[in-house]
Design an enzyme around this catalytic site. Structure first.
Site, PDB file in Angstrom:
ATOM      1  N   LYS A 106      39.421  14.627   6.338  1.00 42.50           N
ATOM      2  CA  LYS A 106      38.445  15.722   6.410  1.00 42.50           C
ATOM      3  C   LYS A 106      39.202  17.029   6.294  1.00 42.50           C
ATOM      4  O   LYS A 106      40.394  17.093   6.631  1.00 42.50           O
ATOM      5  CB  LYS A 106      37.713  15.693   7.761  1.00 42.50           C
ATOM      6  CG  LYS A 106      36.366  16.373   7.724  1.00 42.50           C
ATOM      7  CD  LYS A 106      35.299  15.454   7.177  1.00 42.50           C
ATOM      8  CE  LYS A 106      33.958  16.116   7.092  1.00 42.50           C
ATOM      9  NZ  LYS A 106      32.908  15.182   6.692  1.00 42.50           N
ATOM     10  N   GLY A 218      17.718  20.261  11.251  1.00 44.17           N
ATOM     11  CA  GLY A 218      18.471  20.708  10.083  1.00 44.17           C
ATOM     12  C   GLY A 218      17.558  20.745   8.884  1.00 44.17           C
ATOM     13  O   GLY A 218      16.488  20.094   8.863  1.00 44.17           O
ATOM     14  N   GLY A 220      19.372  21.244   5.608  1.00 37.00           N
ATOM     15  CA  GLY A 220      20.360  21.354   4.544  1.00 37.00           C
ATOM     16  C   GLY A 220      20.293  20.103   3.685  1.00 37.00           C
ATOM     17  O   GLY A 220      19.261  19.434   3.614  1.00 37.00           O
ATOM     18  N   ASN A 221      21.408  19.776   3.066  1.00 33.79           N
ATOM     19  CA  ASN A 221      21.409  18.672   2.108  1.00 33.79           C
ATOM     20  C   ASN A 221      20.913  17.361   2.730  1.00 33.79           C
ATOM     21  O   ASN A 221      20.018  16.700   2.183  1.00 33.79           O
ATOM     22  CB  ASN A 221      22.818  18.493   1.538  1.00 33.79           C
ATOM     23  CG  ASN A 221      22.916  17.281   0.640  1.00 33.79           C
ATOM     24  OD1 ASN A 221      23.349  16.226   1.074  1.00 33.79           O
ATOM     25  ND2 ASN A 221      22.473  17.415  -0.592  1.00 33.79           N
TER      26      ASN A 221
END
Ligand code: NAD
Length: 428
Positions: A106, A218, A220-221
């Site tokens: 990451k 959320g 988002g994507n």
């Protein structure tokens, strides 16, 4: 996320608990409790106003026993080395549980991308690659997008790496735009993957998705395609989404009891996942405080924003109607809240199983890059569904046979695969 929530402590304590149950030897635990390698570097960026700004970048490679490290790049103002370490470790388990031949990594940088111009973002992305490129590569470590980073950024990063090595190398990074080495289906992969696992959980619990509702954190994507998939793939109803409003610097819940239209909401959401409040209100959404999503009388909760969102302070606000928690985000639940899930017999689809769809299609993207042959959209989603369904049932079988919760079962499947690979390579 509360100030005392350290995702790496959570990742290590989850690992320790299962390592104890599996009676792993001390040296195996030592290798897996910490990343194999960590990089922290400066990125000096020429800003539009003529100044130079130095950002801090990270890359953590947790384990590559099963294949090259794999994991996203986060651009977030609160990024820390410990967050990146935790996420890298979870990537190792995610790739292993999905049974794709990759390890865990990451990366990120401390910044708010919404404050940068397009040119500054491009220079930042190229600088990030310049700082770490010798340790990246299709056979070493393959980054991807995550919170705050986009397909366009992956395109710039691929271009910079290709220039530095003197060879077009699309396989160095995934999540690239389609037409620049990206795979069809990557955009919706994580959210749809969440929904494939929810579908299997509903079959297991004998729930009819047509009668089920969901609340999503959320937008988002991941959250957008989880919400779309819940409606379009399962026939269920999504009654609310919650997202951070970067203008007001707080989060809100957008609630419509008879069901939201997430494709419409998507059309009024900016690239950072902030919904246009006035347009949402005009379309009949009630606007409530950001944590209201957790309290709704729904069958499925999908936390798909950030880590550390469900803690001992708010877990008891979850409605008795909730049956499934599908963790679209990485690490949304604190260990104390997790114990409450178990007490309440909530069926948890743990993060690194639930959101493995993104890395699975990233893996498909690398395969397509290597072959220089690109698959149809339908073929990508079909293979994704197969992988997610197989992974879900592998974990469910482990949960049943070892009489443990789904999170521990997912750890058992993943750790077992990683330890086997380390052993076969002669590391132990
Ligand atoms: P994103 O940046 O596209 O969206 C994040 C969303 O969360 C935004 O809508 C933002 O407004 C919202 N948000 C932030 N803080 C919030 C709060 N306190 N309350 C409510 N909403 C809040 O990020 P993403 O790519 O959708 O990733 C979401 C999560 O999923 C992260 O944990 C990420 O690591 C994980 N994940 C992402 C992928 C992927 O393919 N994108 C894959 C696996 C896991």
């Amino acid at each position: 996320m509360t100030a005392d929530f350290n995702p790496f402590d959570v990742a290590q304590s989850q690992f320790d608990r299962v390592a104890g149950q599996l009676q792993l030897a001390g040296e195996v635990r030592q290798i897996l409790r910490w990343p194999l390698r960590e990089f922290r570097f400066q990125i000096s960026v020429h800003m539009d106003d003529g100044s130079n700004h130095v950002f801090f970048g990270f890359r953590v490679q947790h384990n590559d026993a099963r294949g090259p490290c794999k994991g996203g790049i986060r651009f977030h103002p609160n990024e820390t080395l410990d967050t990146v370490r935790a996420l890298a470790m979870w990537m190792t388990w995610k790739c292993a549980v999905a049974d794709i031949p990759l390890g865990g990594g990451k990366g990120g940088a401390i910044l708010d991308p919404s404050t940068l111009s397009v040119g500054e973002k491009e220079r930042l992305c190229r600088g990030w690659v310049a700082g770490i490129w010798k340790n990246l590569g299709p056979r070493n470590d393959v980054p991807a997008p995550d919170v705050g980073s986009t397909p366009q950024m992956m395109g710039w990063m691929m271009d910079e790496y290709s220039k530095l090595v003197g060879q077009y190398t699309p396989g160095v990074i995934t999540g690239k735009p389609v037409g620049s080495g990206g795979s069809l289906g990557r955009t919706e992969a994580t959210g749809y993957g969440v929904i494939y696992t929810v579908r299997e959980a509903m079959k297991h619990l004998k729930l009819d998705p047509h009668n089920c509702t969901a609340a999503v954190q959320g937008f988002g994507n991941v959250a957008q395609y989880a919400a779309i998939g819940f409606i379009e793939l399962l026939g269920g109803r999504v009654v609310c989404v919650s997202c951070y409003d970067r203008n007001d610097k707080t989060s809100y819940t957008y609630f419509r009891p008879d069901g939201l239209n997430p494709r419409f909401l998507q059309s009024i959401t900016d690239q950072y996942g902030t919904i246009d409040q006035a347009k949402a209100k005009a379309a009949g959404c009630l606007i409530e405080p950001g944590d209201a999503w957790l309290t709704k009388d729904v069958d499925v909760l999908i936390p798909a924003a950030l880590e550390g969102q469900i803690t001992i302070d708010n877990v008891n606000t979850i409605s008795p109607q909730v049956k499934i928690i599908a963790e679209g985000a990485n690490g949304p639940t604190s260990p104390e809240a997790d114990k409450e899930y178990l007490k309440r017999n909530l069926f948890v689809i743990p993060d690194f199983l639930c959101n493995a769809g993104g890395v699975t299609v990233s893996y498909f993207e690398s395969v397509q890059n290597d072959a220089n042959y690109y698959w149809e959209h339908e073929a990508v989603l079909r293979r994704l569904d197969q992988k997610m369904t197989t992974a879900f049932h592998g974990v469910l079988d482990m949960s049943t046979s070892r009489k443990v919760g789904m999170r521990d079962a997912a750890y058992m499947v993943a750790i077992d695969r990683v330890v086997k690979a380390m052993d076969l390579r002669g590391w132990l």
